[in-house]
Design a protein around this motif. Structure first.
Motif, PDB file in Angstrom:
ATOM      1  N   LEU A  41      -1.172   9.671  -3.407  1.00 11.20           N
ATOM      2  CA  LEU A  41      -0.416   8.778  -3.622  1.00 11.20           C
ATOM      3  C   LEU A  41      -1.172   7.583  -4.105  1.00 11.20           C
ATOM      4  N   TYR A 100       9.940   7.073  -4.240  1.00 11.90           N
ATOM      5  CA  TYR A 100       9.767   5.700  -4.751  1.00 11.90           C
ATOM      6  C   TYR A 100      10.758   5.422  -5.659  1.00 11.90           C
ATOM      7  N   LEU A 154       6.666  -0.214  -4.493  1.00  7.02           N
ATOM      8  CA  LEU A 154       5.285  -1.138  -4.172  1.00  7.02           C
ATOM      9  C   LEU A 154       5.542  -2.491  -4.785  1.00  7.02           C
ATOM     10  N   GLU A 157       0.941  -1.217   0.106  1.00  8.72           N
ATOM     11  CA  GLU A 157      -0.149   0.074  -0.181  1.00  8.72           C
ATOM     12  C   GLU A 157       0.905   1.196   0.118  1.00  8.72           C
ATOM     13  N   PRO A 158       0.334   2.543  -0.437  1.00  7.48           N
ATOM     14  CA  PRO A 158       1.016   3.814  -0.531  1.00  7.48           C
ATOM     15  C   PRO A 158       0.530   4.757   0.723  1.00  7.48           C
ATOM     16  N   ALA A 177       0.877   6.988  -7.232  1.00  8.30           N
ATOM     17  CA  ALA A 177       2.227   6.110  -7.064  1.00  8.30           C
ATOM     18  C   ALA A 177       1.714   4.762  -7.910  1.00  8.30           C
ATOM     19  N   ARG A 237      10.973   4.191  -0.966  1.00 11.76           N
ATOM     20  CA  ARG A 237       9.827   3.149  -1.118  1.00 11.76           C
ATOM     21  C   ARG A 237       9.773   2.518  -2.282  1.00 11.76           C
ATOM     22  N   THR A 275       7.298  11.594  -0.330  1.00 11.12           N
ATOM     23  CA  THR A 275       8.020  10.014  -0.556  1.00 11.12           C
ATOM     24  C   THR A 275       8.678   9.930  -1.859  1.00 11.12           C
TER      25      THR A 275
END
Length: 605
Positions: free
Chosen positions: A289, A361, A158, A123-124, A293, A156, A359
């Protein structure tokens, strides 16, 4: 080009979500690929949340938004020390709520040996960056560390079939400025300077004045860096219906990133930096996000993705982007650049949650290569900031953020009197008005195109803590050569209906009364109204019309003129005329808030 493998993160933390009787349990797996800490795919059962991660985020966003306004959850004003304490409390609560005892114990080993930390999750939503470790289980060694985002090279990713890029080659870049924000041009200039510094690097920015043109560019372009500057819309209920509005009123939404554009992004693996502002607060940035994201990372498979998880100020957005790109150009890894940018913002804005909002990623040890890469390079340059490190020196006052011209001593004294004597009026005066929510949709009304539009309301920039104003020594304030005129005058011109201008004049005079009574006088505020914006939305099944008023504000008085920039106000009513007249109230309050903020900042009050 000779390639090389980047070193793995010191720590990978996999976070899975598992549904249990209507609750969401977190399952952690700790792994240190390079052996910096003794974890090899060690699974640890986490807590069961009372609700979904999305619900947790919504609760947190409300608290963080209030802190960004220097307000408690009940709307009362907070001193800077109180604000910092509230933010720490949030971090400590997350530490206790999200991390089980086994991870809290393991953290003692992590903090000693880990620099780069990548969190791979399902999860974001959870703000890992905001977690602040505190452990008093060992009285002889109480831990009270900084937020994770300010201590580690934290990134981060996903979970899914896409992996973060280890190298991002940028031979061309594109900057999409979809709105004219105060710091949008300087932010664009940061990337322009990078292009100038690298002859082999090309600026491929198209004339993308619409969402359709942007999608066409994504389908055929070759940019290794996509940077977005502008406003944004968000839909809490449907993340994929969030969007970025363009000047032609079209909107780019996460759901649009499908088919050929997504395929092209997956092949190029660019860095996508979405520095978009949420349409609700002036100078605040927000990217939901859950939609963006998931699209850029999971669907498109971009190389890296950067965006704020919650609102951050316009100046903060610029500072983060400038520091981030400067570090990358000097050879920093993605994690190092993120840490540098977060610390820079934290130093400039102590106590402001904006420093923790971004954030990142991507692989923490990934690097960007601008322009042509010499074949002889087989290992990346070691990155280090020039000494002294400006963002690692807590001693001394933080650097000034704003370049406002200085105000006169008499005006500063008046501000001190005002701030000290009407503290009870500050919460109401400094509370921006916001719309009542709902999703906006384009309609035609009274010959005006009604469309999703940014709702611009400037947030509080703070005042000196109560009780800290001291009486100036005798003789330190020279007597004025002639008495200043009493009161504050207002001049209104530009677009807008005559009844709106009349209502605005009354609202300004009403909002200015506490200032005048506290000794601020001799000023003239000039407001140049833009064309009003109407927006239709439904609330509890009732069709309402929201009216947004925007004005460029300047102030002339005892000291040199001050350009206060754009200020807006919005309100929703049954008719457009009622809504526009009601919107004059928040516009007046926000204009005077900006005026007081500017004077207070100029003198450090």
């Amino acid at each position: 080009m000779t390639t090389h493998d980047v070193r793995p993160p010191d720590l990978e933390m996999r976070v899975r979500t598992q549904s249990e009787s209507g609750r969401t349990r977190l399952i952690y797996t700790l792994h240190s690929p390079n052996g910096k800490v003794p974890f090899s795919h060690q699974e640890i059962a986490g807590p069961a949340l009372s609700g979904t991660p999305e619900e947790l985020q919504r609760r947190l966003l409300h608290k963080i938004e209030q802190l960004g306004l220097r307000q408690d959850v009940d709307g009362s004003s907070l001193l800077r020390t109180e604000l910092e304490r509230k933010l720490k409390n949030l971090g400590w609560d997350l530490w206790r709520e999200l991390f089980p005892a086994e991870i809290r114990h393991a953290y003692r080993e992590i903090r000693r040996h880990v620099r780069s930390w990548m969190i791979v999750s399902d999860e974001p939503w959870i703000p890992w960056e905001l977690i602040r470790p505190y452990d008093d289980s060992r009285p002889e060694e109480i831990l009270d560390d900084d937020f994770l985002a300010l201590r580690f090279e934290l990134t981060r990713w996903l979970s899914g079939d896409k992996t973060p890029a280890q190298h991002i080659a940028v031979r061309s870049l594109a900057v999409f400025r979809t709105a004219d924000l105060p710091h949008s041009e300087p932010e664009k200039e940061v990337l322009t300077e990078i292009v100038r510094a690298h002859p082999a690097l090309r600026d491929a920015t198209p004339r993308a004045g619409s969402a359709d043109r942007l999608l066409s560019f994504l389908e055929t372009g070759d940019a290794g860096l996509l940077h977005f500057i502008g406003h944004g819309l968000h839909d809490v209920a449907q993340a994929d219906e969030s969007g970025i509005p363009f000047p032609d009123r079209s909107v780019l939404r996460p759901a649009d990133l499908e088919g050929p554009p997504a395929t092209r992004v997956g092949r190029l693996r660019p860095l996508v930096f979405q520095n978009s502002c949420w349409a609700g607060q002036a100078g605040w940035s927000f990217t939901l996000l859950g939609g963006w994201a998931a699209r850029w990372v999971r669907v498109c498979g971009c190389g890296a993705f950067v965006a704020p998880l919650w609102p951050s100020r316009d100046k903060t957005a610029f500072t983060f982007a400038r520091t981030f790109y400067t570090a990358l150009e000097r050879g920093a890894t993605l994690g190092q650049a993120a840490l540098a940018a977060r610390r820079q913002v934290a130093q400039e804005r102590p106590g402001d949650p904006s420093a923790l909002s971004y954030t990142v990623y991507g692989h923490p040890n990934a690097r960007m290569w601008f322009g042509e890469i010499p074949p002889e390079i087989s290992s990346p340059p070691e990155f280090s900031f020039p000494e002294p490190l400006p963002f690692l020196e807590p001693e001394g006052p933080p650097p000034r953020m704003f370049g406002f011209r200085r105000v006169g001593i008499a005006a500063a004294a008046a501000i001190a009197v005002f701030l000290g004597s009407i503290a009870g009026a500050i919460p109401e005066l400094w509370k921006p008005e916001r719309s009542s929510g709902g999703s906006f949709s384009p309609v035609e009304k009274a010959g005006v195109v009604v469309h999703p539009k940014e709702l611009v309301v400037e947030a509080d920039r703070g005042a000196q803590p109560k009780g800290s104003q001291e009486a100036p020594p005798a003789g330190s304030i020279p007597a004025a050569e002639k008495p200043l005129p009493k009161g504050i005058d207002f001049r209104i011109f530009g677009g807008g209906r005559s009844e709106v201008k009349y209502a605005l004049k009354q609202a300004l005079e009403k909002s200015a009364k506490p200032l005048v009574e506290s000794g601020i006088s001799g000023w003239t505020l000039t407001l140049k109204l833009d064309r009003l914006e109407l927006m239709a939305h439904r609330e509890a099944g009732v069709l309402l019309v929201a009216c947004q008023l925007t004005a460029e504000v300047s102030a002339d008085g005892p000291s040199p003129s001050i350009n206060l920039g754009p200020v807006s106000g919005i309100d929703s009513q049954a008719t457009d005329s009622q809504a526009c007249e009601a919107a004059t109230g928040p516009l007046a309050k926000n204009a005077l808030t900006r005026f007081v903020d500017t004077l207070a900042l100029e003198k450090g009050l």
